[in-house]
Design a protein around this motif. Structure first.
Motif, mmCIF file in Angstrom:
data_model
loop_
_atom_site.group_PDB
_atom_site.id
_atom_site.type_symbol
_atom_site.label_atom_id
_atom_site.label_comp_id
_atom_site.label_asym_id
_atom_site.label_seq_id
_atom_site.Cartn_x
_atom_site.Cartn_y
_atom_site.Cartn_z
ATOM 1 N N LYS A 141 1.194 -6.080 -16.739
ATOM 2 C CA LYS A 141 1.949 -7.331 -16.625
ATOM 3 C C LYS A 141 3.237 -7.115 -15.837
ATOM 4 N N ARG A 142 3.865 -5.956 -16.047
ATOM 5 C CA ARG A 142 5.119 -5.655 -15.345
ATOM 6 C C ARG A 142 4.921 -5.598 -13.825
ATOM 7 N N MET A 143 3.719 -5.229 -13.412
ATOM 8 C CA MET A 143 3.425 -5.102 -11.983
ATOM 9 C C MET A 143 3.106 -6.451 -11.345
ATOM 10 N N ASP A 144 3.092 -7.522 -12.128
ATOM 11 C CA ASP A 144 2.784 -8.860 -11.653
ATOM 12 C C ASP A 144 1.395 -8.863 -11.012
ATOM 13 N N GLN A 145 1.274 -9.285 -9.789
ATOM 14 C CA GLN A 145 -0.035 -9.388 -9.135
ATOM 15 C C GLN A 145 -0.388 -8.180 -8.269
ATOM 16 N N THR A 146 0.481 -7.188 -8.208
ATOM 17 C CA THR A 146 0.225 -6.029 -7.362
ATOM 18 C C THR A 146 -0.306 -4.877 -8.199
ATOM 19 N N ALA A 147 -1.564 -4.556 -7.980
ATOM 20 C CA ALA A 147 -2.155 -3.379 -8.616
ATOM 21 C C ALA A 147 -1.859 -2.182 -7.723
ATOM 22 N N THR A 148 -2.106 -0.986 -8.241
ATOM 23 C CA THR A 148 -2.076 0.198 -7.399
ATOM 24 C C THR A 148 -3.446 0.857 -7.481
ATOM 25 N N VAL A 149 -3.899 1.346 -6.344
ATOM 26 C CA VAL A 149 -5.168 2.052 -6.254
ATOM 27 C C VAL A 149 -4.855 3.435 -5.703
ATOM 28 N N THR A 150 -5.368 4.463 -6.377
ATOM 29 C CA THR A 150 -5.190 5.830 -5.906
ATOM 30 C C THR A 150 -6.537 6.344 -5.426
ATOM 31 N N ILE A 151 -6.524 6.851 -4.188
ATOM 32 C CA ILE A 151 -7.750 7.394 -3.610
ATOM 33 C C ILE A 151 -7.567 8.879 -3.314
ATOM 34 N N GLU A 152 -8.681 9.590 -3.303
ATOM 35 C CA GLU A 152 -8.672 10.988 -2.882
ATOM 36 C C GLU A 152 -9.318 11.050 -1.507
ATOM 37 N N VAL A 153 -8.645 11.747 -0.594
ATOM 38 C CA VAL A 153 -9.101 11.868 0.790
ATOM 39 C C VAL A 153 -8.957 13.319 1.239
ATOM 40 N N VAL A 154 -9.476 13.616 2.425
ATOM 41 C CA VAL A 154 -9.207 14.922 3.007
ATOM 42 C C VAL A 154 -7.728 14.960 3.377
ATOM 43 N N LYS A 155 -7.107 16.108 3.240
ATOM 44 C CA LYS A 155 -5.659 16.234 3.424
ATOM 45 C C LYS A 155 -5.189 15.726 4.787
ATOM 46 N N ASP A 156 -6.020 15.894 5.809
ATOM 47 C CA ASP A 156 -5.645 15.431 7.155
ATOM 48 C C ASP A 156 -5.382 13.929 7.207
ATOM 49 N N TRP A 157 -5.901 13.179 6.251
ATOM 50 C CA TRP A 157 -5.728 11.725 6.242
ATOM 51 C C TRP A 157 -4.554 11.269 5.393
ATOM 52 N N SER A 158 -3.848 12.183 4.748
ATOM 53 C CA SER A 158 -2.828 11.788 3.771
ATOM 54 C C SER A 158 -1.727 10.929 4.369
ATOM 55 N N MET A 159 -1.415 11.119 5.629
ATOM 56 C CA MET A 159 -0.376 10.313 6.270
ATOM 57 C C MET A 159 -0.978 9.267 7.209
ATOM 58 N N GLN A 160 -2.284 9.055 7.106
ATOM 59 C CA GLN A 160 -2.964 8.057 7.924
ATOM 60 C C GLN A 160 -3.569 6.925 7.093
ATOM 61 N N ALA A 161 -4.281 7.265 6.019
ATOM 62 C CA ALA A 161 -4.981 6.254 5.215
ATOM 63 C C ALA A 161 -3.956 5.389 4.471
ATOM 64 N N ARG A 162 -4.013 4.082 4.716
ATOM 65 C CA ARG A 162 -3.051 3.172 4.084
ATOM 66 C C ARG A 162 -3.681 1.915 3.519
ATOM 67 N N ALA A 163 -5.008 1.839 3.556
ATOM 68 C CA ALA A 163 -5.720 0.694 2.989
ATOM 69 C C ALA A 163 -7.141 1.142 2.698
ATOM 70 N N ILE A 164 -7.856 0.296 1.962
ATOM 71 C CA ILE A 164 -9.260 0.587 1.678
ATOM 72 C C ILE A 164 -10.091 -0.660 1.896
ATOM 73 N N ARG A 165 -11.359 -0.436 2.095
ATOM 74 C CA ARG A 165 -12.348 -1.527 2.117
ATOM 75 C C ARG A 165 -13.390 -1.162 1.083
ATOM 76 N N ILE A 166 -13.657 -2.100 0.173
ATOM 77 C CA ILE A 166 -14.686 -1.883 -0.842
ATOM 78 C C ILE A 166 -16.036 -2.024 -0.173
ATOM 79 N N LYS A 167 -16.902 -1.071 -0.458
ATOM 80 C CA LYS A 167 -18.265 -1.132 0.108
ATOM 81 C C LYS A 167 -19.084 -2.120 -0.702
ATOM 82 N N SER A 168 -19.911 -2.889 -0.006
ATOM 83 C CA SER A 168 -20.729 -3.873 -0.733
ATOM 84 C C SER A 168 -22.088 -3.331 -1.074
#
Length: 168
Positions: A141-168
């Protein structure tokens, strides 16, 4: 402060990010989770500073200043990630074994992904990087409408990946 490059493309270049006062050093990112502030616009905003219990984020008296991060003070409390109205703050952890990293990002789309989901990691421009695994989803509730999502990626992407797309 946007350059001609980012003003034209709408996305931050690696040089702009490296020179940003909100980006922690590589050595700090490898010590454990730390905030990464990708706010480069001189706009009146300071919720990140006022919400930082550790005093790791400083905007100053002129709230159009860029936020400065003291990575050594950051305790990775995560509050700044969901409090930022521009969704410009991420939590990056490059300390994992096996050349992996985690990225916590603000997420306001529905449906929310679930822990264990395989999603597509996207860069700042929406370009696909590849598969990532959702390791945590958090919303209170404190976060209002903004959830946080944590993803695991290859380290080379740590400063590149900034969004996700859910696979259908």
């Amino acid at each position: 402060m946007l350059t001609a490059s980012s003003a034209t493309t709408g996305y931050l270049s690696e040089d702009e990010l490296k020179n940003s006062p909100g980006i922690p050093s590589e050595s700090r990112r490898r010590k454990g989770p730390v905030a990464v502030i990708e706010c480069l616009e001189d706009i009146p905003c300071n919720p990140c500073e006022s919400s930082c219990k550790a005093g790791a984020i400083v905007v100053g008296n002129d709230i159009t200043n860029l936020p400065h991060l003291d990575g050594e003070k950051c305790i990775a409390c995560q509050t700044c990630v969901y409090i930022c109205p521009g969704q410009a703050i991420f939590m990056v952890d490059e300390s994992l074994a096996d050349d992996k990293a985690t990225i916590m990002m603000p997420y306001e789309y529905r449906p929310l992904p679930e822990k264990g989901d395989i999603v597509t990691a996207l860069d700042r421009s929406g370009r696909e990087l590849g598969d990532a695994i959702v390791i945590a989803v958090r919303q209170t509730k404190r976060m209002d409408q903004t959830a946080t999502v944590t993803i695991e990626v290859v380290k080379d992407w740590s400063m590149q990946a900034r969004a996700i797309r859910i696979k259908s």
